[in-house]
Design a protein around this motif. Structure first.
Motif, PDB file in Angstrom:
ATOM      1  N   CYS A 248      15.810  32.163  34.056  1.00  0.00           N
ATOM      2  CA  CYS A 248      15.158  31.734  35.514  1.00  0.00           C
ATOM      3  C   CYS A 248      16.253  31.704  36.529  1.00  0.00           C
ATOM      4  O   CYS A 248      17.325  31.270  36.262  1.00  0.00           O
TER       5      CYS A 248
ATOM      6  N   ASN B  40      16.331  29.784  38.771  1.00  0.00           N
ATOM      7  CA  ASN B  40      16.588  28.388  39.215  1.00  0.00           C
ATOM      8  C   ASN B  40      17.134  27.454  38.400  1.00  0.00           C
ATOM      9  O   ASN B  40      17.345  26.322  38.390  1.00  0.00           O
ATOM     10  N   CYS B  41      16.840  27.828  37.014  1.00  0.00           N
ATOM     11  CA  CYS B  41      17.039  27.110  35.849  1.00  0.00           C
ATOM     12  C   CYS B  41      17.903  27.562  34.603  1.00  0.00           C
ATOM     13  O   CYS B  41      18.042  28.971  34.699  1.00  0.00           O
TER      14      CYS B  41
ATOM     15  N   CYS C  43       9.061  30.760  33.824  1.00  0.00           N
ATOM     16  CA  CYS C  43       9.888  29.743  33.647  1.00  0.00           C
ATOM     17  C   CYS C  43       8.784  28.483  33.265  1.00  0.00           C
ATOM     18  O   CYS C  43       8.153  28.075  34.152  1.00  0.00           O
TER      19      CYS C  43
ATOM     20  N   CYS D  46      10.065  25.420  36.017  1.00  0.00           N
ATOM     21  CA  CYS D  46       9.874  25.285  37.330  1.00  0.00           C
ATOM     22  C   CYS D  46       8.734  26.110  37.883  1.00  0.00           C
ATOM     23  O   CYS D  46       8.382  25.879  38.944  1.00  0.00           O
TER      24      CYS D  46
ATOM     25  N   HIS E 180       8.647  29.196  38.002  1.00  0.00           N
ATOM     26  CA  HIS E 180       8.887  30.524  38.585  1.00  0.00           C
ATOM     27  C   HIS E 180       8.324  31.659  37.705  1.00  0.00           C
ATOM     28  O   HIS E 180       8.261  31.546  36.396  1.00  0.00           O
TER      29      HIS E 180
HETATM   30 ZN    ZN Z   1      12.789  27.565  36.292  1.00  0.00          ZN
END
Ligand code: ZN
Ligand code: ADP
Ligand code: ZN
Length: 803
Positions: free
Chosen positions: A518, A520-521, A536, A539, A541
């Motif tokens: 991901c 973001n993570c 994901c 989050c 995504h």
């Molecule tokens: Zn994420």
């Protein structure tokens, strides 16, 4: 002068105290604690909603007090008990008072703040604000407005070309319905009939009915059923002519459909013994806590129902919590069947309006029995005679957001007020509760047998290191598939547990080893076949499945690990005639999704129910004779001291789904750790032995229930700063703790980055730290200062998740 001390609905440290307002003369009668008010707040003086916390006769505030603008309720929405409970809750969970007050009430009572702009001069051509004006809710400024649009609004406001106004509304209204009543006598209707033209068919139809049915009252639906062929418009015309009277009447939106009434069962001697002990305590108005430890299917629910009945017979009310109500429709049906017309439900599956109406039915005393999920712990029942927490070990009873409360603690607190007992029920009690029973703080009641002749299922462990596996499939043993096949032949049903949703766990490039993560993570993306995408689970995504490796552009990318979607597909290939239902977050996201799947399975419209831990909860279907656990090891391997306890609970619960009627049930557990004690003892269905063994391990490791725990976590968008901050916190906190307290960390959380925030944490283990509470409150205050802007602090007492 009367002064109202008001808690404003802004959850922040700066506003976490009552603010004083003058009560205008004409409102004094209504200004009592627990009512909602609108008051001007802050420099802007815009109205905010708040709650009157106290009414006093003078203020310590030096300046001029502003007056209360409006009082929203004729009667308090929070009574004295609730206000006191909120105060306790805020302290106990390190939460803002307003967050606690709001948690106790249906969201319908929360204010909806709307900002709207009005033009004072026309917009320039191609001004981006035109887009907002063109929308249906013209001029509304959405909460998630883009920054550039907001800047444009500010700019025009400063130039005097537009104004912004604030409106507050309630999220839902009381539902009204029109009721039509006859207003004349039968003779008068007869007279009218003579004067009506012969071709006025509708009027004649109505008059013929009226002549024979005075008086008659009903909403338009009732009328249209009673007078076939009648149109709704005719009723409205009849009102205009004065033939009928119409009035608006308040109605409830009701989420429950009627259930078939049932009668109590004759209790077994074990059930009877438990029941007698409980009602003795009810009759003596003691707030005893009972731990009802009973093997799956031992008839705990019958004991609850009888205890509730006992409360109702004494003119009291009853509150029962279940972990996730949408997963246990059968439980609601049983309660409803026993107490027809008296039951209200409260849970997140209801619409805002339904929830509000159920809350009002309870508040007005029209429903005496409440069944609900966690937040129903705050149901506004009065004269509570018994409270029940079913499946008390479930972690969903702990709320993960502020206020981070545990429903068990709320019930025990309310029991002190009502002088009534609480029953904690489970086949696999949490170690904390079982240990309290050991010490005598809770009273232990045990049900060791199933009533009548129903046998406990026979459990088999399949050693996956040696088992014959089906080639080309993810971990499916031949033995389990044969068992599934056997059930198909016998027209029996099977439940399969696989604790992982999606299709594959991760996607990997076989040339360079790149795993798609991901953005973001710090976690790999899960492959979902139904949407053909990578998702994901942290989050949300979502992205398309790439055809080549993003790093080396090789096409040699493959997915690994298996989730529910993949296993569903594989079993379908192996057993082409099997009808399979899949139950996981993806198939149950829509309202009523669970109920639909459970109903279908209950009606034997499918042979196999495959799903995540959702399938382990409270289902009771007579045709299920096989339970298979595909990956018993997933929950064992989590880096959490409760991993064994969770595994034991899950395996025991899911095993309990097998063979509940006259047919013997069988359970097959696939595992790579067949000698692990949690798996061994779950297959022996020996909770007491597990408890003893696990207590020894907790003692050695210094974990609950031998220690209390508090988790302190900080997150920030830059990793180095998050690290610095957690060390600062540790350095500040450590000297305030005694020698006996143990501080673990600071450490990065297992998944350090989620949604581009970095998480670092400390865990404090302690037995008695008189100064800790105060220190943490000070810490929370300090974290609100300007220098700490952007950092988020979380203080979680007895956390359920350490990752
Ligand atoms: Zn994420
Ligand atoms: P638990 O809540 O412990 O899982 P239940 O109350 O659901 O157990 O009971 C399991 C099954 O046994 C149910 O079908 C229930 O109707 C039946 N049962 C419970 N108590 C009795 C009893 N005293 N006599 C006959 N059947 C019973
Ligand atoms: Zn690659």
């Amino acid at each position: 002068m009367a002064v109202a001390q008001v808690i404003i609905d802004i959850p922040a440290q700066q506003t976490n105290r009552p603010f004083d307002y003058e009560v205008p003369e004409n409102l004094t009668a209504l200004a009592v604690p627990g009512v909602r008010v609108l008051v001007p707040f802050g420099r802007s003086g815009h109205l905010r909603q708040g709650f009157i916390w106290r009414v006093v006769d003078k203020s310590d505030f030096a300046g001029q007090l502003k007056p209360v603008a409006r009082i929203l309720d004729l009667d308090p929405v929070l009574n004295q008990e609730m206000l006191a409970l909120a105060k306790w809750l805020a302290q106990d969970t390190f939460s803002f008072l307003i967050s606690c007050l709001q948690t106790m009430l249906p969201s319908a009572l929360r204010a909806n703040y709307q900002r709207r702009f009005h033009l004072l001069a026309p917009l320039a051509a191609n001004d981006p604000l035109q887009a907002l004006l063109d929308r249906e809710d013209s001029g509304l400024i959405p909460d998630n407005i883009a920054a550039d649009l907001l800047a444009e609004i500010k700019r025009l406001e400063q130039k005097g070309q537009l104004t912004i106004d604030y409106q507050i509304s309630q999220k839902t209204k009381i539902k009204q319905e029109k009721v039509f009543k006859t207003s004349l006598t039968s003779d008068q209707y007869q007279g009218l009939r003579q004067s009506v033209r012969a071709n006025a068919k509708q009027q004649l139809l109505l008059l013929d009915f009226l002549i024979a049915h005075v008086p008659f009252v009903g909403n338009s639906a009732t009328w249209l059923v009673k007078v076939p062929g009648l149109k709704a418009a005719t009723l409205s015309q009849a009102v205009k002519k004065g033939w009928l009277a119409a009035e608006e009447k308040e109605v409830y939106r009701q989420p429950l459909t009627e259930a078939t009434a049932t009668t109590p069962k004759k209790l077994t001697s074990e059930q009877q013994a438990a029941f007698t002990t409980i009602i003795k305590s009810m009759d003596q108005a003691e707030h005893t806590t009972f731990l009802l430890e009973g093997v799956t299917g031992s008839g705990k629910t019958e004991v609850y129902l009888d205890a509730m009945q006992h409360a109702l017979a004494a003119g009291q009310t009853a509150l029962m919590l279940v972990p996730e109500i949408s997963l246990t429709p059968q439980m609601v049906e049983r309660v409803q069947g026993r107490f027809p017309g008296q039951v209200a439900v409260l849970h997140s599956g209801l619409s805002v309006g339904e929830r509000y109406d159920e809350w009002r039915r309870i508040e007005r005393g029209e429903a005496q029995v409440v069944v609900g999920a966690r937040s129903a712990a705050f149901a506004p029942l009065k004269k509570i005679g018994i409270m029940i927490l079913d499946e008390e070990h479930e972690s969903s009873y702990k709320q993960e957001d502020m206020p981070r409360y545990h429903a068990r603690d709320v019930l025990l607190k309310r029991a002190e007020t009502y002088h009534c007992p609480v029953i904690l029920g489970s086949a696999t009690p949490s170690l904390e509760s079982r240990a309290r029973a050991q010490k005598g703080r809770y009273q232990l009641l045990r049900l060791t047998k199933r009533p009548n002749t129903i046998q406990m299922p026979q459990v088999n462990v399949i050693d996956m290191r040696q088992a014959d596996k089906i080639a080309g499939k993810s971990d499916l043993s031949k033995q389990l598939v044969d068992q599934l096949n056997l059930r198909l032949e016998r027209h029996e049903q099977s439940v399969l547990l696989l604790n992982r949703r999606g299709y594959a766990n991760f996607v990997l490039c076989r040339d360079c080893g790149h795993v798609i993560k991901c953005p973001n993570c710090d976690i790999s993306l899960t492959l979902h076949r139904d949407t053909n995408s990578l998702k994901c689970h942290y989050c949300g995504h979502q992205e398309a499945i790439p055809s080549a490796c993003p790093q080396c552009h090789s096409q040699n990318i493959r997915s690994y690990g298996s989730g529910t979607q993949k296993v569903e597909q594989e079993i379908q290939e192996l057993l082409p005639t099997a009808r399979i239902l899949r139950m996981d977050v993806d198939t149950t996201a829509r309202k009523g999704g669970h109920e639909r799947i459970i109903k279908q399975f209950g009606a034997h419209q499918a042979d196999i129910l495959l799903g995540t831990q959702m399938v382990a909860k409270g289902l009771d279907f007579p045709d299920v004779t096989l339970v298979g656990v595909i990956n018993a090891d997933t929950s064992l391997s989590l880096p959490d001291f409760r991993a064994s306890e969770r595994t034991f609970q899950l395996l025991t619960q899911v095993s309990g789904r097998a063979g509940r009627a006259d047919k013997q049930g069988e359970v097959f557990i696939q595992t790579y750790n067949p000698e692990n004690y949690a798996i061994q003892l779950a297959s022996a269905q020996n909770y007491e032995a597990f408890y003893q063994k696990e207590m020894g391990i907790r003692h050695q490791g210094g974990y609950p229930p031998y220690y209390y725990t508090i988790l302190i976590s900080v997150n920030y968008r830059q990793e180095d700063q998050a690290v610095q901050k957690i060390y600062q916190i540790q350095n500040w906190l450590q000297p305030q703790l005694s020698e006996a307290a143990i501080v673990l960390g600071p450490t990065a959380r297992m998944i350090t980055r989620i949604n581009n925030q970095y998480y670092y944490q400390l865990i404090i283990k302690y037995k008695s730290e008189p100064r800790l509470l105060k220190a943490l409150q000070t810490l929370i205050m300090k974290m609100q200062s300007k220098t700490n802007r952007g950092f988020q602090l979380r203080v979680d007492r007895e956390p359920m998740q350490f990752m």
